[in-house]
Design an enzyme around this catalytic site. Structure first.
Site, PDB file in Angstrom:
ATOM      1  CB  ALA A 200      -0.982   0.035   1.164  1.00 59.61           C
TER       2      ALA A 200
ATOM      3  N   GLY B 138       2.547   2.581  -2.553  1.00 55.14           N
ATOM      4  CA  GLY B 138       2.203   3.298  -3.774  1.00 55.14           C
ATOM      5  C   GLY B 138       0.783   3.824  -3.761  1.00 55.14           C
ATOM      6  CG  ASP B 139      -2.405   1.178  -3.465  1.00 51.17           C
ATOM      7  OD1 ASP B 139      -2.261   1.366  -4.680  1.00 51.17           O
ATOM      8  OD2 ASP B 139      -2.557   0.046  -2.955  1.00 51.17           O
TER       9      ASP B 139
END
Length: 301
Positions: free
Chosen positions: A250, A252-253
């Site tokens: 997560a 990059g999210d």
């Protein structure tokens, strides 16, 4: 406060911590097992919501216990889930994640309901898109649904952010022409452009290719090195904050969701938004789980 609509995936993540990654044909002991809310789309929505965006979601879950659980968790984050379909005879998407002692992960993804909604469902929720500042999408849902969402956004002068993950080659021309900002990592950038991205020079070359395909802003994430951007004749690598990673799931999210919370629609504060997002991601990697690891606005500041 930006208004952000995410078109994307919702998963129940099953996580297994191990000392090292398993080899083919090998059996090893796990150190810890837990479940958490995930899915690239839902992760990005939670990041935007925790950064105090007005956040909406378009997607699908199955008519099962996991679907009920995921919707309840999104509602707890004050995310508008009126655009989320609960589909009969479909299972809620799931991801199976292995995390080693270096914080690296390996992910296996079962799409389920995430691949059972398309342009029709997106069009039914056009108002959510048209009243947004930014629309975000990834590739854990059908390309046709993303293309429909971006074309609606383009007609309404809403900015679009595409996270091309997992990597796909031969993307529809109409999708890229409706994309304002593309945010791949090095591998995804190579998959789309055919250019091996390993440093700033090769990132600049890949960015040129993206611009030729119709994308205005290119941001290529380099993990621990930071994020490279190319926009309006200027390019730069914005360094990451150096922290020890325990779980990169997560990260990059978080970067994309947080960026959407403060980015101006004319991109005038692009570098500052990337720096802010780098800080948020540096907090995410110090914690386990996808959505449980995403920081709140007060933590970033």
């Amino acid at each position: 406060m930006n208004k952000v609509t995410i078109v994307g995936s919702i998963n129940l993540d099953t996580n297994l911590r191990v000392q090292r990654m398993v080899k083919p044909g090998e059996t090893i002991h796990g150190k810890e097992h837990y479940t958490a809310a995930g899915g690239k789309g839902a992760n990005q929505a939670v990041a935007a919501a925790r950064a105090e965006c007005d956040t909406r979601f378009i997607g699908a879950v199955g008519n099962d216990a996991a679907g009920d659980q995921m919707l309840d968790l999104l509602k707890e984050e004050n995310i508008d889930v009126s655009g989320v379909e609960m589909l009969q005879n479909e299972a809620t998407g799931q991801a199976f994640i292995t995390i080693d002692d270096n914080g690296e992960n390996a992910i296996m993804f079962y799409a389920g309901a995430n691949y059972a909604f398309g342009p029709k469902e997106v069009a039914q929720n056009a108002e959510l898109i048209e009243t947004s500042d930014f629309v975000i999408a990834q590739f854990e849902t059908p390309l046709e649904a993303t293309t429909e969402a971006f074309e609606i956004a383009r007609q309404a002068n809403v900015k679009t952010i595409l996270n091309p993950a997992p990597g796909e080659s031969n993307l529809p021309e109409e999708l890229l022409k409706a994309t304002d900002i593309i945010v791949p990592n090095e591998t995804e950038a190579e998959t789309i452009t055919g250019i091996h991205v390993k440093d700033e020079a090769s990132a600049k070359e890949a960015a040129k290719k993206f611009h030729e395909l119709g994308v205005e802003v290119v941001i290529i994430t380099f993990g621990a090195k930071g994020a490279f951007y190319d926009y309006n004749g200027h390019s730069e690598l914005v360094p990451a904050f150096k922290e020890k990673a325990v779980d990169t799931t997560a990260a990059g999210d978080t970067f994309i969701g947080i960026m959407s919370s403060i980015l101006e629609k004319d991109f005038s504060n692009l570098k500052d938004a990337i720096l802010y997002s780098n800080k948020a991601s540096s907090l995410t990697i110090q914690r386990f789980g996808a959505q449980p690891s995403i920081p709140f606005k007060n933590e970033i500041k």
